[in-house]
Write a protein that holds these residues in place. Sequence first.
Motif: not given
Length: 303
Positions: A59-71
């Motif tokens: 869901t987050l990736a589809e909205r182009n949210v950068d998830l590199i900081g999601l641990e």
Amino acid sequence: MQIVVVGSVALDTIETPWGSREDCLGGSAFYFAIGASYFAPVQLVAVAGTDYPKTARATLAERNVDLIGLEFADGETFRWGGRYHEDMNQRDTLFTHLNVFEHFHPKLPDNYCNADIVFLANIHPSLQLEVLEQVQGPQLVAMDTMNLWIDVAREDLERVISKVDLLFLNDQEAMQLTGRRMLLTAVQQLHEMGPKWVVVKKGEHGAILFGPDKQRFAVPAVLLHRVFDPTGAGDTFAGGFLGYLAKQGSLAPEHLREAMVYGTVLASFVTEQFSVDHLVGLKTEDIEARREELRDLTRWGKV
Ligand code: AMP
């Protein structure tokens, strides 16, 4: 402008007069990121457990949210339970299970440290302070909080408030924090604690922006037939607000006013379903139609 948000990603159990749902996608940073993603790129810092569903990341990736900081940490994802009263402005927290949050210390990836806008979403104020130690010269730092931290971590909370430019909070929190019943007096005290800008959210009665030199701007809430689940409305409001500013690349007073309108519009969508069910998949036309509704609702003079 680049936005970094640090806050919670969660699995929420919600009870409202209209129904209930277990383990739905939520969290302060989650709602913020989806809201802000309609306007600007967002980088998210949070911790999830090994049980965090793939659908949440998708869901987050589809909205182009950068998830590199999601641990990801060993253990269960943060869980929160809430029950709304018939009057949806009233809610009880049923449980707060910190789980992986218990040992979390936010670590911003190097390329997040120069963000222009930093949003400290609702988490323990000591973690919000850790974020401030890592960022380098942001143009705007904004924060949100909740009654829990006013009760159990007041000293840390006051320290964070003294370091931010903009504070989002609801009217009840403003009174609890200052001990003042009259909004204007409470806000004056909040300014004295540090923030140049204060946004007081008043649920179905809208929100008011307070700034220097008596700058004030009020926006009513979008009129809805039914508020289904208000969870995340505050975070989504902040997402629309800061996302819009990031898109404009400006903190000019006229853009802050427009940001109030977009925050209000985005928050209205999230309340119409559980989780982000209605918030994801919006079209620009949907957002602009509600902005026009608000414009009509508040226009006066020659019409
Ligand atoms: P709001 O309705 O804007 O207050 O935000 C609700 C969201 O905040 C929910 O999705 C919860 O998972 C999250 N939340 C509730 N309590 C906490 C907490 N103590 N720390 C971090 N996030 C929380």
